[in-house]
Structure formats: structure tokens, C-alpha cells
Design a protein around this motif. Structure first.
Motif, PDB file in Angstrom:
ATOM      1  N   ALA A 268      -2.908  47.572 -23.146  1.00 51.01           N
ATOM      2  CA  ALA A 268      -3.871  49.022 -22.849  1.00 51.01           C
ATOM      3  C   ALA A 268      -3.377  49.860 -23.365  1.00 51.01           C
ATOM      4  N   GLY A 269      -1.322  49.966 -23.421  1.00 50.02           N
ATOM      5  CA  GLY A 269      -0.499  51.264 -23.621  1.00 50.02           C
ATOM      6  C   GLY A 269      -0.400  51.331 -25.005  1.00 50.02           C
ATOM      7  N   MET A 270      -0.999  49.878 -25.579  1.00 46.81           N
ATOM      8  CA  MET A 270       0.101  50.157 -27.373  1.00 46.81           C
ATOM      9  C   MET A 270      -1.096  49.456 -27.882  1.00 46.81           C
ATOM     10  N   SER A 271      -2.550  49.080 -27.888  1.00 41.11           N
ATOM     11  CA  SER A 271      -2.628  48.730 -28.971  1.00 41.11           C
ATOM     12  C   SER A 271      -3.016  48.775 -29.803  1.00 41.11           C
ATOM     13  N   SER A 272      -3.770  50.035 -29.661  1.00 40.91           N
ATOM     14  CA  SER A 272      -4.027  51.145 -30.947  1.00 40.91           C
ATOM     15  C   SER A 272      -3.174  51.942 -32.294  1.00 40.91           C
ATOM     16  N   SER A 273      -2.087  50.999 -31.776  1.00 43.39           N
ATOM     17  CA  SER A 273      -0.270  51.191 -32.647  1.00 43.39           C
ATOM     18  C   SER A 273      -1.526  50.514 -34.019  1.00 43.39           C
ATOM     19  N   LYS A 274      -0.891  51.547 -35.222  1.00 48.93           N
ATOM     20  CA  LYS A 274      -0.932  51.435 -36.105  1.00 48.93           C
ATOM     21  C   LYS A 274      -0.294  49.878 -36.706  1.00 48.93           C
ATOM     22  N   VAL A 275       0.486  49.760 -36.437  1.00 47.32           N
ATOM     23  CA  VAL A 275       1.956  48.458 -36.318  1.00 47.32           C
ATOM     24  C   VAL A 275       2.563  48.055 -35.281  1.00 47.32           C
ATOM     25  N   ILE A 276       2.141  46.430 -35.189  1.00 46.37           N
ATOM     26  CA  ILE A 276       2.469  45.672 -34.281  1.00 46.37           C
ATOM     27  C   ILE A 276       3.656  44.754 -34.683  1.00 46.37           C
ATOM     28  N   VAL A 277       5.291  45.107 -34.054  1.00 48.05           N
ATOM     29  CA  VAL A 277       5.988  43.974 -34.930  1.00 48.05           C
ATOM     30  C   VAL A 277       6.463  43.644 -32.810  1.00 48.05           C
ATOM     31  N   ALA A 278       6.129  41.921 -33.418  1.00 48.06           N
ATOM     32  CA  ALA A 278       6.726  41.661 -31.797  1.00 48.06           C
ATOM     33  C   ALA A 278       7.446  40.497 -32.290  1.00 48.06           C
ATOM     34  N   ILE A 279       8.583  40.683 -31.265  1.00 48.23           N
ATOM     35  CA  ILE A 279       9.824  39.849 -31.326  1.00 48.23           C
ATOM     36  C   ILE A 279      10.088  39.106 -29.954  1.00 48.23           C
ATOM     37  N   ASN A 280       9.842  37.578 -30.267  1.00 48.12           N
ATOM     38  CA  ASN A 280       9.581  36.452 -28.864  1.00 48.12           C
ATOM     39  C   ASN A 280       9.862  35.319 -29.175  1.00 48.12           C
ATOM     40  N   LYS A 281      10.630  34.205 -28.476  1.00 46.32           N
ATOM     41  CA  LYS A 281      10.766  33.395 -28.684  1.00 46.32           C
ATOM     42  C   LYS A 281      10.185  32.300 -28.079  1.00 46.32           C
ATOM     43  N   ASP A 282       9.278  32.863 -27.671  1.00 48.12           N
ATOM     44  CA  ASP A 282       8.173  31.538 -27.139  1.00 48.12           C
ATOM     45  C   ASP A 282       6.724  32.451 -28.445  1.00 48.12           C
ATOM     46  N   GLU A 283       6.772  31.305 -29.472  1.00 46.49           N
ATOM     47  CA  GLU A 283       5.460  31.204 -30.560  1.00 46.49           C
ATOM     48  C   GLU A 283       4.319  31.543 -29.658  1.00 46.49           C
ATOM     49  N   GLU A 284       4.368  30.530 -27.869  1.00 46.69           N
ATOM     50  CA  GLU A 284       2.916  31.534 -28.071  1.00 46.69           C
ATOM     51  C   GLU A 284       2.404  32.597 -27.136  1.00 46.69           C
ATOM     52  N   ALA A 285       3.791  33.361 -27.259  1.00 49.87           N
ATOM     53  CA  ALA A 285       3.604  34.266 -26.098  1.00 49.87           C
ATOM     54  C   ALA A 285       1.630  35.272 -26.573  1.00 49.87           C
ATOM     55  N   PRO A 286       1.110  35.818 -25.599  1.00 48.47           N
ATOM     56  CA  PRO A 286       0.058  36.124 -26.039  1.00 48.47           C
ATOM     57  C   PRO A 286      -0.053  37.731 -26.751  1.00 48.47           C
TER      58      PRO A 286
END
Ligand SMILES: Cc1cc2nc3c(=O)[nH]c(=O)nc-3n(C[C@H](O)[C@H](O)[C@H](O)COP(=O)(O)OP(=O)(O)OC[C@H]3O[C@@H](n4cnc5c(N)ncnc54)[C@H](O)[C@@H]3O)c2cc1C
Ligand SMILES: Cc1cc2nc3c(=O)[nH]c(=O)nc-3n(C[C@H](O)[C@H](O)[C@H](O)COP(=O)(O)OP(=O)(O)OC[C@H]3O[C@@H](n4cnc5c(N)ncnc54)[C@H](O)[C@@H]3O)c2cc1C
Lengths: 310, 249
Positions: A268-286
Motif C-alpha cells: 500500500a505504501g510503495m506500489s506506485s513506485s515507477k520501478v520496483i526491485v526486489a531482493i529476496n531469498k524466497d522465490e515465492e515471496a509475494p
């Protein structure tokens, strides 16, 4: 009729949130007044007079307004609100604190956190953690509205030359008193205005890691630092780093979500960002469902590598 | 000191709500409902004040449909003493909620009123501030720490950029932020005991409050969904994509 915008400031500087609120106000009317309420805040009034689109600046200068206590702000705003068709404040913790109080004193409703102006009485606002957008129409004579600043573009051309006039400051309510403020000193851009945000989650596992892993990357990018609620609750990051439904809303060009799972309250606080980069060890992370680019792996190796590669 | 806490029944925070196909409203039929999480924090704070010998009685109030009784029972199981339900099927907007709560306060005369800073369904963040205006009480919003000493309350507030501490006089309104406390888990015997605690039922008409909405919802819609992007295999590939494809570096 004209619209009143309540200025966000610290008695010295006019905050960018004010210009964004003025941008929303200009979608309602071309006659925009700005109320600067504070103590020894002349410099703020002068800055407001230069803001594009402003036709008049009204200054209420008095000791009772030095800390914008809600009791005094509410009385001040309610006293002049009926001269306007709408009263707008930024949806910052300051605006959220005093504007509902002023609205209720006038027996009028308030529309919170708007992201669009449809017409002079109809506004769009997110509900349910941003999962739903509601279009609401107000039937009150004065529309009290707080504005989500990331949804409006400021005109910072400083092309205005509004007249400045004084309004009587209110007496102190005698019911509340400012004791102290502990403001964090940041040498980096403000979270809600930054072009790049580097945010860390529970995975950082300690305040030391939060600092030692994320700061070099943020420094390199000139980024603001943010955090998930889990990271703030655990004490890895200060309260006002929290991004989300019940924290800050950001919309930078790049948002790095590092060790953050992607709960709806965070999105809710960041989904209007232009580009989102995710770093997570769980490939299923939402978080990967909203990320433009994702890397699956251990943040403790990826983040330092990324910092070096930039 | 008597404490009054407002508790709202909302869609559980784990539920992802859907919009009705005609776009008139959100569809909350048959979804799980819970106490607003900020209100659990409000009840917890009141119970801690009572345990510390600073509060004498805790009254919880909920406004809405009959099932709000369950929300009140939850608060009673946490340690509140009795409940008040203002029962109505009407949709209540923050100003109407504030007016109803003021009417209850006029009857109950509490010294401290605790609300959540926002309800997680409508996210309005208004009711406490409006209630403070209508009662003439001072307000300590977004509280992360509350200390009562005599007739004064010291409140630390979570604000943009840091923390602010205010001293306000009683009677007062407090709204809770996330870091005020961590609500307790409810034990089974307390659930049983809560069943015996009294709940009084009132109506907006009996309180003489006009709850007519001032805002009408023209339509509701789901925001455009973000498409999931791609996974990249290496840091080098990420940097290259950010530079040449997204052009944000
Ligand atoms: C009323 C309410 C309001 C809320 N408001 C907010 C809000 O405003 N903002 C907010 O953020 N949350 C909010 N929340 C909380 C939200 O529901 C989540 O609990 C929270 O966002 C989770 O934070 P997290 O992603 O850091 O932690 P987790 O969900 O625990 O995720 C940690 C992630 O890190 C990954 N990970 C672990 N180790 C590593 C490693 N070494 N390298 C890479 N990845 C790793 C894991 O795979 C996991 O995906 C709220 C909740 C409630 C009930
Ligand atoms: C899609 C949608 C459409 C809607 N349409 C309409 C409509 O057409 N007309 C209409 O009138 N309303 C409508 N509503 C409902 C209404 O807007 C909200 O219920 C109301 O605005 C309350 O806002 P809030 O709970 O977010 O207040 P907040 O100010 O965020 O609540 C803060 C605190 O106030 C207290 N509180 C609030 N409500 C109660 C309560 N009922 N009982 C006890 N304590 C409470 C709690 O302590 C809570 O933590 C609609 C809501 C949605 C989601």
C-alpha cells in the motif's frame, strides 16, 4: 470561490508537501490562498507568496501556533474556513492531526488522503490498504480534504507574487503544551520526496546489519532509507522509516525492497513506485508479483555486490 | 479514572477485499471480520492502566450492526469491564461516529478516551480528532507512549521525521499508533468470564444523533494491477536492465 491551503513548514522553511497540495487545489479553483500558521514564520510566508498559482498568503503568527498544536490550529482554521469552498492540507502527520479537528468544529465531514480531484466536490481516495479506490462526493458547503502528496506534481517555478496579509492568531487553549521533539537528523533525501528509496525488512535481522548493509547502497544512489513494519517493530530502523498502509506512502523512480516479503500493508505504501526491485531469498515471496526486476538470493551477498557494480 | 475505548469491527487485515461487479461498493459478505488492530492496542493500553492502578473502570463502545457485540466481547475478554453497543445498520462516517461517541461520553463522563489512529478498512484517520473537537478535549494522536500523572497526560507521538512529546490535560482523547504496546493473547477462561460482563444497547435515535452521511460513494474500483516483472539471474544483469531498459539509473 477560493480554496485555502494550509502550509506545512517548521517556521523557517516551506515544505515541498505544500506545493503538492497547492497542485491539488489548482484543480478545484484558480484562486488559491495559503495559510501560514506558526511563530516568527515570516520567511515561510515569503516563500509561499512566490509559489506558482497562489493569489494570497495569510499569516497567523503567534506563540500559541509555534508547534502547530491541534487545539489551536483547529480553532484558527475553523474560524476562517467558511470563507472558502474547500480547505486542503497535506496528508502528513501534521495535516492529519489538525484538519479533522477543524472540520468537526465546523460540523463538516472530511475526505482523507485523496489521490485525484474529479471535480470541485468529487475526489478519489484509496481504501483497504490501497486495494480499492473509492470516488466520493461531498455535500458539505466547505470541503475539508487531505492530499496524498505523492499523487500530485509540484510546480516549483516560483512564478507567483501573492500579497501577504495578517490574520489574528488564536489564544492558546491552555489544554495542551509542547514538551519536546526528537527529530532524526538525516543527511539524505526525505523518504516521501526521494527519487530512489532503499527499504529493508525483517531479514536484515539487526539494527547493525540494517545500517552496515543498506547504508552504502543508499549512499551510492543518493537514496532515502525505508523499512517494513516488521523491521521497525524489531527496532532495526526508526519509526518514521515505515513504508506502508499505516506508515509513509512513497512513489520514487526506483524502490528497492530488500528482505521484504510484500504484505499488502507494505505494498500500500510503495506500489506506485515507477520501478520496483526486489531482493529476496524466497522465490515465492509475494513481493515478486509486483516487482519489475527480482533477484532470488541472499541479500547479505547481493546488496554489497550491487553497491560495487553501480 | 474511568477510561472509554472505541472499538470498530472491520474486515480482517489478512482478507483481500473485492469490489462488487457493479462498482457500487466493496463486497464484504462472508469475509472474516475482526477488531480493528489499532483498537486492540487501545484496549490493551486501557487494561495496562487499570493493572497499574491508574484506571478504575474500562468501558468499550462499538457502533454498528448487531455483530459488533463480538468485537465488544473480545475487548471484554482482554480485560475491559463493560460494553456499550450503539446499534444501527446505517453506514457511519467519521463525523457521525464522533457525534455518537460524544453522546456516550456525555452519559459516561470518562476522563480518558482511547481510539485507534485509523481503521484499516476505510483508512480515514479522523474519528479521534473529530471527537476531541466536539467534546472540547485536547488530543494526543498517533501515540507511541502514554504516561498519566495526576490530571495530566504525557504523550509521545509518532510524527514525520521523529517523535514529539506533548503534555495534555484530562479529560483527553488519545489515538494509538502501532508501537504503543503489543496486545495480549486472550486466554480461554477470560473468554468465558467475558460472557458474563454486561453490554448495554443504545441506538442513534435514543442518543438523539443525526447520522446522515455527508459523503456519498460515487463508485469504487480496483486500481490497475502491477504486472509482475522478470527475475534476473545476476547483479550485473540487474544493473544493465536498470540502465538500458528501465532507464532509471
Ligand atoms: C494494522 C496493521 C498495519 C500494518 N501496517 C504496515 C505498514 O504500514 N507497513 C508494513 O511494511 N507493514 C505493515 N504491517 C505488517 C505487514 O502485515 C507485514 O507483517 C510486514 O510488512 C512484514 O515485514 P517484512 O516483509 O519485513 O517481514 P517478513 O514478512 O518476515 O519477510 C521477510 C522476508 O525476507 C526474506 N529473507 C529472509 N532472509 C533473507 C536473506 N538473507 N536474503 C534475502 N531475503 C531474505 C524472506 O524470504 C521474507 O520474504 C501492518 C500490519 C497490520 C496488522
Ligand atoms: C467502499 C466503502 C463505501 C462506503 N460507503 C459509505 C457511504 O456511502 N456512506 C457512508 O456513510 N459510509 C460509507 N462507508 C463507511 C464509512 O466511510 C466508514 O466506515 C467511516 O468513514 C469510518 O471511517 P474509519 O473507520 O476509517 O475512521 P477512522 O477515523 O479511521 O477510525 C479511527 C478510530 O475510530 C473508532 N471508530 C471508528 N468507527 C467506529 C465504530 N463504528 N465503532 C466504534 N469505534 C469506531 C475506532 O477506535 C477507530 O480505530 C463506506 C466505506 C467503504 C469502505
Amino acid at each position: 470561490m477560493s480554496v485555502l491551503v494550509i502550509a506545512e513548514h517548521d517556521n523557517h522553511q516551506l515544505k515541498a508537501a505544500t506545493l503538492k497540495t497547492i497542485a491539488a487545489a489548482r484543480k478545484i479553483s484558480s484562486d488559491i490562498h495559503v495559510l501560514v500558521a506558526g511563530h516568527q514564520c515570516g520567511a515561510v510566508a515569503e516563500a509561499a507568496a512566490k509559489a506558482a498559482g497562489v493569489t494570497k498568503v495569510r499569516v497567523a503568527d503567534g506563540e500559541a501556533l509555534a508547534h502547530q498544536l491541534a487545539e489551536n490550529m483547529g480553532t484558527l482554521i475553523a474560524g476562517i474556513a467558511k470563507e472558502y469552498e474547500a480547505v486542503l492540507a497535506p496528508a502528513t502527520t501534521a495535516g492529519k492531526n489538525y484538519l479533522p479537528r477543524a472540520a468537526a468544529l465546523c460540523d463538516m465531514a472530511m475526505v482523507s488522503d485523496i489521490v485525484a480531484v474529479e471535480s470541485a466536490d468529487t475526489f478519489v481516495r484509496p481504501i483497504y490498504a490501497g486495494n480499492v479506490l473509492a470516488t466520493v462526493k461531498s455535500s458539505d458547503a466547505v470541503k475539508f480534504v487531505t492530499v496524498r502528496t505523492t499523487a500530485f506534481d509540484a510546480d516549483d517555478s516560483n512564478s507567483g507574487s501573492a500579497a501577504i496579509e495578517a490574520v489574528a492568531a488564536v489564544a492558546d487553549s491552555g489544554k495542551s503544551r509542547f514538551i519536546s521533539a526528537e527529530m532524526a537528523k538525516y543527511d539524505r533525501p526525505e523518504l516521501t520526496a526521494a527519487r530512489v528509496v532503499v527499504s529493508g525488512g525483517r531479514a536484515l535481522a539487526s539494527a547493525d546489519n540494517f545500517k552496515s548493509v543498506l547504508t552504502p547502497l543508499a549512499d551510492k544512489l543518493g537514496a532515502a532509507l525505508g523499512a517494513s513494519r516488521a523491521a521497525v517493530d524489531a527496532g532495526y530502523a526508526p519509526n518514521d522509516y515505515q513504508v506502508g498502509q499505516t506508515g509513509k506512502v512513497v512513489a520514487p523512480d526506483i524502490y528497492f525492497a530488500i528482505g521484504i516479503s510484500g504484505a499488502i500493508q507494505h505494498l500500500a505504501g510503495m506500489s506506485s513506485s515507477k520501478v520496483i526491485v526486489a531482493i529476496n531469498k524466497d522465490e515465492e515471496a509475494p513481493i515478486f508479483q509486483v516487482a519489475d526486476y527480482g533477484i532470488v538470493g541472499d541479500l547479505f551477498t547481493i546488496v554489497p555486490e550491487l553497491e560495487k557494480a553501480l | 479514572m474511568k477510561v472509554l475505548v472505541a472499538v470498530k469491527r472491520v474486515v480482517d487485515y489478512n482478507v483481500k477485499v473485492r469490489v462488487k461487479t457493479d462498482g457500487s461498493d466493496v463486497d464484504i459478505a462472508n469475509v472474516k471480520m475482526s477488531m480493528n488492530p489499532f483498537d486492540e492496542i487501545a484496549v490493551e493500553e486501557a487494561v495496562r492502566l487499570k493493572e497499574a492502578g491508574k484506571a478504575s473502570e474500562i468501558v468499550v463502545v462499538s457502533l454498528g450492526v448487531t455483530q459488533c457485540q463480538e468485537t465488544i466481547r473480545t475487548a471484554l475478554a482482554m480485560g475491559a469491564d463493560r460494553g456499550v453497543l450503539v446499534e444501527t445498520d446505517a453506514t457511519l462516517q467519521p463525523l457521525a461516529v464522533a457525534k455518537l461517541l460524544k453522546a456516550v461520553i456525555d452519559k459516561e463522563q470518562p476522563q480518558l478516551v482511547i481510539l485507534g489512529k485509523q481503521a484499516i478498512d476505510d483508512d480515514a484517520n479522523q474519528t479521534g480528532q473529530m471527537l476531541a473537537a466536539l467534546t472540547g478535549f485536547p488530543q494526543g494522536t498517533f501515540a507511541s507512549k502514554v504516561d498519566v500523572a495526576g490530571n495530566e497526560l504525557t504523550v509521545t507521538r509518532e510524527i514525520d521525521g521523529g517523535l514529539e512529546t506533548l503534555q495534555i490535560s484530562l479529560p483527553a482523547v488519545i489515538t494509538t499508533d502501532l508501537r504503543l504496546n503489543e496486545p495480549r493473547f486472550i486466554k480461554l477462561p477470560n473468554i468465558m468470564a467475558a460472557k458474563k460482563k454486561p453490554i448495554e444497547t443504545l441506538t442513534p435515535a435514543a442518543l438523539n444523533v443525526d447520522v446522515t452521511p455527508r459523503l456519498t460513494v460515487v463508485k469504487v474500483a480496483e486500481p490497475a494491477a502491477r504486472a509482475a516483472g522478470k527475475k534476473v539471474a545476476s547483479v550485473a544483469e540487474l544493473v544493465e536492465k536498470l540502465r538500458t531498459e528501465a532507464k532509471v539509473l
